[in-house]
Design a protein around this motif. Structure first.
Motif, short mmCIF file in Angstrom:
data_model
loop_
_atom_site.label_atom_id
_atom_site.label_comp_id
_atom_site.label_asym_id
_atom_site.label_seq_id
_atom_site.Cartn_x
_atom_site.Cartn_y
_atom_site.Cartn_z
N LEU A 16 3.13 5.43 -3.04
CA LEU A 16 2.49 5.31 -1.73
C LEU A 16 0.97 5.25 -1.86
O LEU A 16 0.30 4.59 -1.07
CB LEU A 16 2.89 6.49 -0.84
N ALA A 17 0.45 5.94 -2.86
CA ALA A 17 -1.00 5.95 -3.06
C ALA A 17 -1.52 4.54 -3.35
O ALA A 17 -2.59 4.15 -2.87
CB ALA A 17 -1.36 6.89 -4.21
N LYS A 18 -0.74 3.77 -4.10
CA LYS A 18 -1.17 2.41 -4.44
C LYS A 18 -1.27 1.55 -3.18
O LYS A 18 -2.21 0.76 -3.03
CB LYS A 18 -0.17 1.80 -5.42
N VAL A 19 -0.32 1.70 -2.28
CA VAL A 19 -0.34 0.92 -1.03
C VAL A 19 -1.44 1.43 -0.11
O VAL A 19 -2.16 0.64 0.51
CB VAL A 19 1.03 0.99 -0.33
N ALA A 20 -1.59 2.76 -0.01
CA ALA A 20 -2.58 3.34 0.89
C ALA A 20 -4.00 2.99 0.47
O ALA A 20 -4.91 2.93 1.33
CB ALA A 20 -2.40 4.85 0.95
N ARG A 21 -4.22 2.76 -0.82
CA ARG A 21 -5.56 2.44 -1.31
C ARG A 21 -5.92 0.97 -1.19
O ARG A 21 -7.02 0.56 -1.54
CB ARG A 21 -5.69 2.87 -2.77
N SER A 23 -7.27 -2.38 0.24
CA SER A 23 -8.24 -2.76 1.25
C SER A 23 -7.55 -3.65 2.28
O SER A 23 -6.44 -4.13 2.07
CB SER A 23 -9.41 -3.51 0.61
N ALA A 24 -8.22 -3.86 3.40
CA ALA A 24 -7.66 -4.72 4.45
C ALA A 24 -7.44 -6.13 3.92
O ALA A 24 -6.44 -6.79 4.25
CB ALA A 24 -8.57 -4.73 5.67
N GLU A 25 -8.33 -6.60 3.07
CA GLU A 25 -8.20 -7.95 2.52
C GLU A 25 -7.04 -8.04 1.54
O GLU A 25 -6.30 -9.03 1.51
CB GLU A 25 -9.52 -8.35 1.83
N GLU A 26 -6.86 -7.01 0.72
CA GLU A 26 -5.75 -7.00 -0.23
C GLU A 26 -4.40 -6.97 0.49
O GLU A 26 -3.46 -7.65 0.10
CB GLU A 26 -5.88 -5.79 -1.16
N ALA A 27 -4.33 -6.18 1.56
CA ALA A 27 -3.09 -6.12 2.34
C ALA A 27 -2.80 -7.47 2.99
O ALA A 27 -1.65 -7.94 3.01
CB ALA A 27 -3.19 -5.04 3.41
N ARG A 288 20.81 0.46 -4.56
CA ARG A 288 20.47 1.78 -5.08
C ARG A 288 20.11 1.75 -6.56
O ARG A 288 19.54 2.71 -7.08
CB ARG A 288 21.64 2.74 -4.86
N ARG A 289 20.42 0.66 -7.26
CA ARG A 289 20.14 0.58 -8.69
C ARG A 289 18.98 -0.35 -9.00
O ARG A 289 18.85 -0.83 -10.13
CB ARG A 289 21.39 0.14 -9.45
N ILE A 290 18.14 -0.66 -8.01
CA ILE A 290 16.91 -1.40 -8.29
C ILE A 290 15.72 -0.50 -7.94
O ILE A 290 15.85 0.46 -7.18
CB ILE A 290 16.84 -2.73 -7.51
N SER A 291 14.57 -0.79 -8.50
CA SER A 291 13.41 0.07 -8.35
C SER A 291 12.89 0.05 -6.92
O SER A 291 13.15 -0.89 -6.16
CB SER A 291 12.31 -0.36 -9.31
N ASN A 292 12.10 1.07 -6.58
CA ASN A 292 11.54 1.11 -5.22
C ASN A 292 10.51 0.00 -5.01
O ASN A 292 10.31 -0.45 -3.88
CB ASN A 292 10.92 2.48 -4.92
N GLY A 293 9.91 -0.48 -6.09
CA GLY A 293 8.99 -1.62 -5.97
C GLY A 293 9.73 -2.89 -5.58
O GLY A 293 9.27 -3.67 -4.73
N GLU A 294 10.90 -3.11 -6.18
CA GLU A 294 11.71 -4.28 -5.83
C GLU A 294 12.25 -4.15 -4.40
O GLU A 294 12.30 -5.14 -3.66
CB GLU A 294 12.86 -4.43 -6.82
N GLN A 295 12.65 -2.95 -4.01
CA GLN A 295 13.11 -2.72 -2.64
C GLN A 295 11.98 -2.99 -1.64
O GLN A 295 12.22 -3.57 -0.57
CB GLN A 295 13.61 -1.29 -2.49
#
Length: 325
Positions: A16-21, A23-27, A288-295
């Protein structure tokens, strides 16, 4: 003893830290790349499909050269007419997929700092998007387990014993109780549907399962009709949960996940939204057997490829007008 997948490093590729950090442009760039992945982030008109567009320099808008319509990165998607920053939507998706047993709207509202109503609708929009991916058009095939479980319609017992009624009888029910019937391929897809009783689901099962599939069910009498269409194997749960011939353990696994979501996360699921929660749990069970990044990427893509929700757009405004507020 082998390590459970959810405890391994392969299951945790996003924080979550990676997403929260972001910038508006990156999002914004992330949204563009995920929505228009086939054109490497270059805009495609959601109205006519044109690929030649003008880009505004002062606002994040595009204008199609073919139909002259203006659109944004979220136009025509489930996030159309958005009010939150794009980064907040990405963060909401990351939080949503990290909830292995689901995620409560009240908790999401606190995490994002938004009203409960906003979090409630946003959660349901994500459920609608993943449900559309879950309800594939192809019929289920191979080995398919079929079973049903009842949810909702709780009847509170009276305090005194002499005042209590038999809550199993139809006349003492609330009328809100619904059954979720699941059709689940072994090592494959999960398809849940909601009915008033298991018996009325049989014709629907005929439509969603290939005739050459092998179907597994318990000894309930309404499943007798399955023998007319499929090679059907039955398991008597009064004698055993599983035998060499038959079992419905994969279906029971799905019900376990849905039951834990109802009791431990949401505490109450309204009957009219039970299908949405069941589809969400089917999606979680199948992924359930794939990573949270893929989800996270799959859910974002599903949301950006899903049209405007006719159920959840303006939901609270309709509720207020119906109540005369």
């Amino acid at each position: 003893m082998a390590q459970h997948f959810l405890l391994s490093s392969q299951a945790k590729t996003l924080t979550l830290a990676k997403v929260a950090r972001m910038s508006a442009e990156e999002a914004y760039d992330t949204f563009r790349l995920i929505r228009w992945v086939k054109t490497a982030g270059e805009p495609v008109c959601p109205i006519c499909g044109g690929v030649e567009c003008y880009t505004f320099t002062t606002r994040k808008l595009f204008k199609c050269k073919a139909c002259q319509k203006q659109f944004s990165v979220t136009s025509g998607t489930i996030f159309a007419s958005r009010k939150l920053p794009i980064r907040d939507y990405l963060l909401a998706i990351a939080i949503f997929v990290n909830g292995a047993k689901g995620y409560a709207a009240l908790q999401l509202s606190r995490d994002l700092g938004v009203a409960y109503q906003t979090a409630f609708v946003l959660s349901h929009k994500l459920r609608e998007a993943v449900a559309a991916e879950q309800m594939v058009k192809e019929q289920l095939s191979g080995h398919v387990e079929v079973d049903g479980a009842y949810f909702g319609g709780h009847v509170r017992p009276e305090n005194r014993k002499e005042d209590r009624k038999d809550r199993r009888r139809a006349e003492n029910q609330t009328g809100k109780r619904r059954v979720v019937v699941v059709m689940r391929e072994r090592q494959g897809r999960t398809m849940p549907l909601v009915f008033k009783s298991e018996a009325v689901s049989v014709p629907v099962i005929f439509n969603h399962v290939r005739h050459d599939a092998t179907v597994y069910a318990d000894e309930a009498t309404h499943w007798d009709a399955l023998h007319a269409r499929f090679l059907t194997k039955r398991i008597n749960h009064q004698e055993a949960y599983s035998t060499d011939e038959a079992c419905t353990n994969q279906a029971e696994s799905f019900f376990s996940r849905l039951r834990r979501a109802e009791i431990g996360i949401h505490h109450h699921i309204s009957g009219k939204y039970l299908s949405a929660y069941a589809s969400e749990m089917a999606w979680r069970e199948d992924n359930r057997r794939i990573s949270n990044g893929e989800q996270y990427l799959a859910t974002t893509a599903a949301a950006l490829n899903h049209p405007v929700s006719r159920i959840w757009k303006g939901y609270w405004q309709r509720q207020k007008s119906q109540q005369g507020i």
